[in-house]
Design a protein around this motif. Structure first.
Motif, PDB file in Angstrom:
ATOM      1  N   GLN A 146       0.826  -1.209   0.000  1.00 46.60           N
ATOM      2  CA  GLN A 146       0.000   0.000   0.000  1.00 46.60           C
ATOM      3  C   GLN A 146       0.864   1.264   0.000  1.00 46.60           C
ATOM      4  OE1 GLN A 146      -2.613  -0.280   3.352  1.00 46.60           O
ATOM      5  NE2 GLN A 146      -3.734  -2.051   2.557  1.00 46.60           N
ATOM      6  N   ALA A 147       1.927   1.237   0.775  1.00 46.40           N
ATOM      7  CA  ALA A 147       2.819   2.397   0.804  1.00 46.40           C
ATOM      8  C   ALA A 147       3.471   2.629  -0.548  1.00 46.40           C
ATOM      9  CB  ALA A 147       3.882   2.208   1.879  1.00 46.40           C
ATOM     10  N   GLU A 153       1.407   7.034  -6.540  1.00 46.88           N
ATOM     11  CA  GLU A 153       0.336   7.979  -6.855  1.00 46.88           C
ATOM     12  C   GLU A 153       0.692   9.391  -6.406  1.00 46.88           C
ATOM     13  OE1 GLU A 153      -3.137   6.475  -5.030  1.00 46.88           O
ATOM     14  OE2 GLU A 153      -3.359   4.756  -6.403  1.00 46.88           O
ATOM     15  N   ALA A 154       1.304   9.492  -5.239  1.00 45.03           N
ATOM     16  CA  ALA A 154       1.688  10.810  -4.744  1.00 45.03           C
ATOM     17  C   ALA A 154       2.728  11.451  -5.664  1.00 45.03           C
ATOM     18  CB  ALA A 154       2.246  10.699  -3.327  1.00 45.03           C
ATOM     19  N   VAL A 155       3.675  10.644  -6.149  1.00 43.82           N
ATOM     20  CA  VAL A 155       4.690  11.187  -7.055  1.00 43.82           C
ATOM     21  C   VAL A 155       4.053  11.640  -8.365  1.00 43.82           C
ATOM     22  CG1 VAL A 155       6.716  10.581  -8.429  1.00 43.82           C
ATOM     23  CG2 VAL A 155       6.578   9.885  -6.043  1.00 43.82           C
ATOM     24  N   ARG A 160       2.199  16.056 -11.807  1.00 45.32           N
ATOM     25  CA  ARG A 160       1.162  16.751 -12.573  1.00 45.32           C
ATOM     26  C   ARG A 160       0.954  18.166 -12.067  1.00 45.32           C
ATOM     27  NH1 ARG A 160      -3.484  11.993 -13.073  1.00 45.32           N
ATOM     28  NH2 ARG A 160      -2.325  10.650 -14.542  1.00 45.32           N
ATOM     29  N   ARG A 161       0.908  18.306 -10.759  1.00 48.33           N
ATOM     30  CA  ARG A 161       0.736  19.652 -10.209  1.00 48.33           C
ATOM     31  C   ARG A 161       1.910  20.548 -10.572  1.00 48.33           C
ATOM     32  NH1 ARG A 161      -1.524  18.431  -4.036  1.00 48.33           N
ATOM     33  NH2 ARG A 161      -3.515  17.513  -4.675  1.00 48.33           N
TER      34      ARG A 161
END
Length: 235
Positions: A146-147, A153-155, A160-161
């Motif tokens: 999960q980590a 996903e966080a990366v 994208r941001r």
């Protein structure tokens, strides 16, 4: 009696709150506290570096080279215990360096882990680490999975941001630059038109004023010419 009274008065004056007292010099033990702690820290770091890291690393290399399964397993157990020791040491060095014989205990613990007589790393692994990891292995694997997914996903979201922010900044900078350029060109065109109009208006006015000046000055010139020649003056 007077001497005793004088001594009592001096004692009372010496111990009074407002009196000045001589400061006692620091003892030899107080001076030796800091150097002793530093020496203990340096020795512990050297022991952990040489005997806790370099020697096991070379022994692990020998085990891999010779393909000795027994030695390989032995040093794998040691590295697992040493990783836990290093993690715990990071926190204990912050909060427990004041503990008596703290650095000496660290040196003794590393030697106990490495000693072929005590086999401390094998004992700790088989009695504590292996049973704990075996019972929590599935939960740990799920948590790591999960980590990993969340970190990926966080990366991606962060990337994208970052791209969106960079694109917005580029568009904003381009719009500001274009607006400033258009305003500059507009100011130049308006200034040129104003200059042209001013020149067009001033030229006829100057021509009319010159003509009027010449017309006004013409009769006077004629009169002066007749007077000078001796002929009849103009009425």
């Amino acid at each position: 009696a007077l001497g005793l009274a004088g001594g009592a008065d001096e004692t009372c004056e010496w111990s009074s709150p407002g009196s000045v007292r001589e400061e006692t010099p620091p003892s030899l033990a107080d001076k030796q506290v800091l150097p002793t702690a530093m020496v203990s820290w340096i020795i512990s770091r050297l022991v952990v570096l040489v005997f806790g890291t370099l020697y096991p690393a070379y022994s692990s290399y020998k085990a891999v080279k010779t393909k000795n399964v027994k030695e390989y397993v032995k040093w794998m157990m040691y590295w697992i215990i040493f990783a836990l020791f290093t993690t715990a040491e990071t926190f204990t060095d912050l909060f427990l360096p004041w503990f008596p014989f703290y650095y000496e205990l660290k040196i003794a613990f590393v030697i106990w882990l490495l000693s072929p007589y005590t086999k401390g790393s094998s004992v700790l692994y088989r009695k504590f680490v292996h049973p704990t990891l075996s019972s929590k292995e599935q939960e740990i694997d799920e948590y790591l999975s999960q980590a990993k997914d969340r970190s990926y996903e966080a990366v991606v979201q962060f990337g994208r941001r970052g791209l969106n922010v960079a694109a917005s900044a580029a568009v904003t900078a381009a719009a500001k630059g274009q607006g400033a350029l258009s305003e500059r060109l507009r100011s130049f065109s308006m200034q040129d038109l104003t200059t042209i109009r001013g020149e067009g208006i001033n030229e006829p006015a100057e021509h009319v004023s010159t003509t009027q000046t010449q017309a006004q000055s013409a009769p006077g010139d004629i009169t002066e010419t007749v007077d000078n020649s001796g002929r009849a003056k103009a009425p």
